[in-house]
Design a protein around this motif. Structure first.
Motif, mmCIF file in Angstrom:
data_model
loop_
_atom_site.group_PDB
_atom_site.id
_atom_site.type_symbol
_atom_site.label_atom_id
_atom_site.label_comp_id
_atom_site.label_asym_id
_atom_site.label_seq_id
_atom_site.Cartn_x
_atom_site.Cartn_y
_atom_site.Cartn_z
ATOM 1 N N ALA A 62 0.574 -1.259 -0.003
ATOM 2 C CA ALA A 62 0.119 0.151 0.112
ATOM 3 C C ALA A 62 1.015 1.146 -0.125
ATOM 4 C CB ALA A 62 -0.666 -0.107 1.219
ATOM 5 N N GLU A 63 2.053 1.426 0.782
ATOM 6 C CA GLU A 63 2.895 2.464 0.785
ATOM 7 C C GLU A 63 3.554 2.692 -0.584
ATOM 8 O OE1 GLU A 63 5.727 1.962 3.942
ATOM 9 O OE2 GLU A 63 4.217 1.705 5.376
ATOM 10 N N ASP A 64 4.032 1.451 -1.224
ATOM 11 C CA ASP A 64 4.660 1.692 -2.441
ATOM 12 C C ASP A 64 3.536 2.106 -3.386
ATOM 13 O OD1 ASP A 64 7.147 0.645 -1.479
ATOM 14 O OD2 ASP A 64 6.696 -1.133 -2.440
ATOM 15 N N HIS A 65 2.187 1.564 -3.400
ATOM 16 C CA HIS A 65 1.227 1.985 -4.369
ATOM 17 C C HIS A 65 1.074 3.751 -4.025
ATOM 18 C CE1 HIS A 65 -2.269 1.321 -6.975
ATOM 19 N NE2 HIS A 65 -2.855 2.044 -6.034
ATOM 20 N N GLN A 66 0.848 4.125 -3.052
ATOM 21 C CA GLN A 66 0.441 5.315 -2.764
ATOM 22 C C GLN A 66 1.797 6.179 -3.164
ATOM 23 O OE1 GLN A 66 -2.158 7.107 -1.841
ATOM 24 N NE2 GLN A 66 -2.943 5.126 -1.606
ATOM 25 N N ALA A 67 2.876 5.959 -3.249
ATOM 26 C CA ALA A 67 4.038 6.706 -3.604
ATOM 27 C C ALA A 67 4.133 6.969 -4.975
ATOM 28 C CB ALA A 67 5.377 5.940 -3.139
ATOM 29 N N THR A 68 3.694 5.660 -5.586
ATOM 30 C CA THR A 68 3.736 5.748 -7.065
ATOM 31 C C THR A 68 2.644 6.695 -7.656
ATOM 32 O OG1 THR A 68 4.575 3.365 -7.132
ATOM 33 C CG2 THR A 68 3.434 4.169 -9.076
#
Length: 128
Positions: free
Chosen positions: A118-124
């Protein structure tokens, strides 16, 4: 040496007959012990591969949850799974408390992975 190659080298150097008991017990007993341990080694290898497959599936769940902003954990699902595994453990003559501890460990790892996804997705999304 890469991490994967190092792991393969370690696996290739595994000595299934390694034992501190060698030379201290009758050879027939040692042979029987090694035979049983061979089965245990095969089961352990199967467990590793099964866990890898399980985590591949939960990674897909993590991506789906991240895409639709769903929470990393699902307490209702987790409680149902724990109850189910406790029943299965009882049927299999495995300590249900052990099965629950094992599943709780897996669930905590899955949630940790889902949070990271989820963190990676939000950063993307933020970079786009």
């Amino acid at each position: 040496m890469t991490e994967q190659n190092h792991a393969l080298a370690d696996a290739d150097s595994f000595d299934p007959s390694a034992s501190s008991l060698a030379g201290h017990v009758d050879q027939a007993v040692m042979d029987e012990l090694l035979s049983i341990r061979s089965s245990i080694d095969n089961i352990d290898a199967t467990l590793v591969y099964l866990l890898a497959e399980r985590f591949k599936a939960t990674q897909k769940v993590g991506v789906l949850k991240a895409t639709y902003k769903l929470p990393a954990g699902d307490p209702g699902r987790e409680a149902a799974q724990i109850a189910r595994l406790r029943r299965l453990a009882e049927e299999a003559h495995l300590d249900p408390a052990f099965a629950e501890k094992f599943l709780n460990f897996i669930i905590s790892e899955v949630i940790r992975h889902h949070e990271a996804i989820a963190e990676d997705h939000q950063a993307t999304i933020a970079q786009a």
